[in-house]
Design a protein around this motif. Structure first.
Motif, short mmCIF file in Angstrom:
data_model
loop_
_atom_site.label_atom_id
_atom_site.label_comp_id
_atom_site.label_asym_id
_atom_site.label_seq_id
_atom_site.Cartn_x
_atom_site.Cartn_y
_atom_site.Cartn_z
N ALA A 50 0.75 -1.28 0.06
CA ALA A 50 0.02 -0.10 0.11
C ALA A 50 0.76 1.42 -0.01
N GLN A 51 1.87 1.09 0.52
CA GLN A 51 2.88 2.17 0.81
C GLN A 51 3.63 2.58 -0.51
N ILE A 52 3.95 1.77 -1.38
CA ILE A 52 4.73 1.72 -2.49
C ILE A 52 3.99 1.99 -3.91
N LEU A 53 2.51 2.02 -3.86
CA LEU A 53 1.88 2.25 -4.96
C LEU A 53 2.23 3.59 -5.82
N GLY A 54 1.98 4.57 -4.90
CA GLY A 54 2.33 6.00 -5.30
C GLY A 54 3.47 6.05 -6.10
N SER A 55 4.60 5.17 -5.84
CA SER A 55 5.78 5.41 -6.40
C SER A 55 6.28 4.83 -7.80
N LEU A 56 5.38 3.96 -8.20
CA LEU A 56 5.47 3.21 -9.30
C LEU A 56 5.62 3.94 -10.66
N ALA A 57 4.98 5.25 -10.68
CA ALA A 57 4.99 6.13 -11.75
C ALA A 57 6.57 6.34 -12.03
N GLY A 58 7.41 6.53 -10.82
CA GLY A 58 8.80 6.59 -11.16
C GLY A 58 9.55 5.66 -11.76
N ILE A 59 9.06 4.19 -11.76
CA ILE A 59 9.75 3.52 -12.42
C ILE A 59 9.37 3.43 -13.92
N ARG A 60 8.10 3.97 -14.32
CA ARG A 60 7.96 4.27 -15.81
C ARG A 60 8.57 5.29 -16.09
N LYS A 61 8.86 6.52 -15.35
CA LYS A 61 9.94 7.80 -15.99
C LYS A 61 11.24 7.40 -16.03
N GLY A 62 11.63 6.36 -14.85
CA GLY A 62 12.96 5.91 -15.18
C GLY A 62 13.38 5.15 -16.41
N PHE A 63 12.40 4.54 -16.84
CA PHE A 63 12.63 3.47 -18.07
C PHE A 63 11.51 3.77 -18.88
N PRO A 64 11.20 4.90 -19.54
CA PRO A 64 10.11 5.14 -20.63
C PRO A 64 9.79 4.24 -21.51
N ARG A 65 11.01 3.69 -22.10
CA ARG A 65 10.87 2.80 -23.46
C ARG A 65 10.72 1.36 -23.11
N ALA A 66 10.82 0.85 -21.92
CA ALA A 66 11.10 -0.40 -21.39
C ALA A 66 9.65 -1.02 -21.08
N ILE A 76 -3.19 -9.87 -2.86
CA ILE A 76 -3.45 -8.38 -2.71
C ILE A 76 -4.52 -7.77 -3.94
N PRO A 77 -5.51 -7.28 -3.79
CA PRO A 77 -6.25 -6.60 -4.67
C PRO A 77 -5.36 -5.81 -5.71
N VAL A 78 -5.94 -5.79 -6.74
CA VAL A 78 -5.28 -5.25 -8.07
C VAL A 78 -6.01 -3.79 -8.17
N SER A 79 -4.95 -2.75 -8.13
CA SER A 79 -5.58 -1.29 -8.46
C SER A 79 -5.37 -1.15 -9.93
N THR A 80 -6.68 -1.11 -10.70
CA THR A 80 -6.52 -0.89 -12.00
C THR A 80 -5.86 0.48 -12.55
N GLU A 81 -5.85 1.57 -11.66
CA GLU A 81 -5.19 2.89 -12.04
C GLU A 81 -3.70 2.63 -11.88
N ARG A 84 -1.94 0.68 -15.03
CA ARG A 84 -1.93 1.11 -16.25
C ARG A 84 -0.73 1.34 -16.93
N GLY A 85 -0.56 1.06 -18.05
CA GLY A 85 1.02 1.10 -18.48
C GLY A 85 2.05 0.05 -18.35
N PHE A 86 1.76 -0.92 -17.53
CA PHE A 86 2.35 -1.95 -17.06
C PHE A 86 1.89 -3.34 -17.59
N GLN A 87 2.49 -4.34 -17.46
CA GLN A 87 2.08 -5.74 -17.71
C GLN A 87 2.06 -6.45 -16.26
N LEU A 88 0.73 -6.68 -15.74
CA LEU A 88 0.90 -7.49 -14.33
C LEU A 88 0.57 -8.71 -14.52
N VAL A 89 1.45 -9.66 -13.80
CA VAL A 89 1.36 -11.03 -13.42
C VAL A 89 1.08 -11.28 -12.19
N ALA A 90 0.24 -11.79 -11.90
CA ALA A 90 -0.23 -12.28 -10.64
C ALA A 90 0.11 -13.65 -10.23
#
Length: 184
Positions: A50-66, A76-81, A84-90
């Motif tokens: 729950a505490q790390i969710l807000g920082s995932l955008a940093g990964i996208r910014k750090g690796f924009p073409r990856a 853990i329930p998935v937040s669709t928001e 967005r922009g990632f592949q999710l493997v549960a």
């Protein structure tokens, strides 16, 4: 339970030997610029997650073409928001072998293509995530410092803060993403 601990210990020894063989010099700036596939092992503990969710955008910014794959426990329930922009493997109980690592079928599904960079966002070492990180074949494996990870991961971050969001930002900066500009 004792058999599982013994099997995990043997797997850790195998991973240590593999990490020693993979030890080689690396032009890190060039490597980061060419990263095409990133694996992110999300925290298995709901409070860390729950505490790390807000920082995932940093990964996208750090690796924009990856292509970024997030690995998440199905407990853990998935937040669709968030995804967005990632592949999710549960993953769930069916994906864990009797020793606590990923099953052969799960590895075949997840590792159809190799990863360049693997990030473990668990504060405490979790055997499943550690096994996935080591089985990923990623050139660079990064995560938080911990006794099980010290010899296995390429980069360890020892953030001064216990706040996971700040720790993730420190890890991304350490991996080469520029620090955000400070406003006066």
């Amino acid at each position: 339970m004792a058999m599982q601990k013994m099997a995990q210990s043997l797997a850790l020894n195998r991973y240590r030997k593999r990490a020693e063989k993979q030890n080689r010099s690396l032009d890190f700036s060039a490597f980061l610029a060419g990263v095409q596939r990133v694996l992110v092992c999300l925290p298995e503990a709901p409070d860390e997650y729950a505490q790390i969710l807000g920082s995932l955008a940093g990964i996208r910014k750090g690796f924009p073409r990856a292509h970024v794959t997030l690995l998440q426990s199905s407990a853990i329930p998935v937040s669709t928001e968030m995804v967005r922009g990632f592949q999710l493997v549960a993953w769930g109980a069916a994906d864990v072998d009797r020793w606590g690592g990923p099953t052969a079928a799960f590895k075949q599904r997840l590792f159809a293509e190799t990863f360049d960079l693997a990030l473990d966002l668990n504060h405490e070492a979790r055997f499943f995530s550690l096994a996935v990180m080591m089985e990923s074949g990623a050139t660079v494996r990064a995560g938080y410092a911990g006794s099980m990870r010290d010899e296995l991961y390429t980069f360890l971050v020892r953030p001064g803060s216990q706040d996971p969001a700040q720790a993730l930002q420190a890890l991304l900066i350490y991996l080469g993403r520029p620090e955000p500009e400070r406003r006066p």
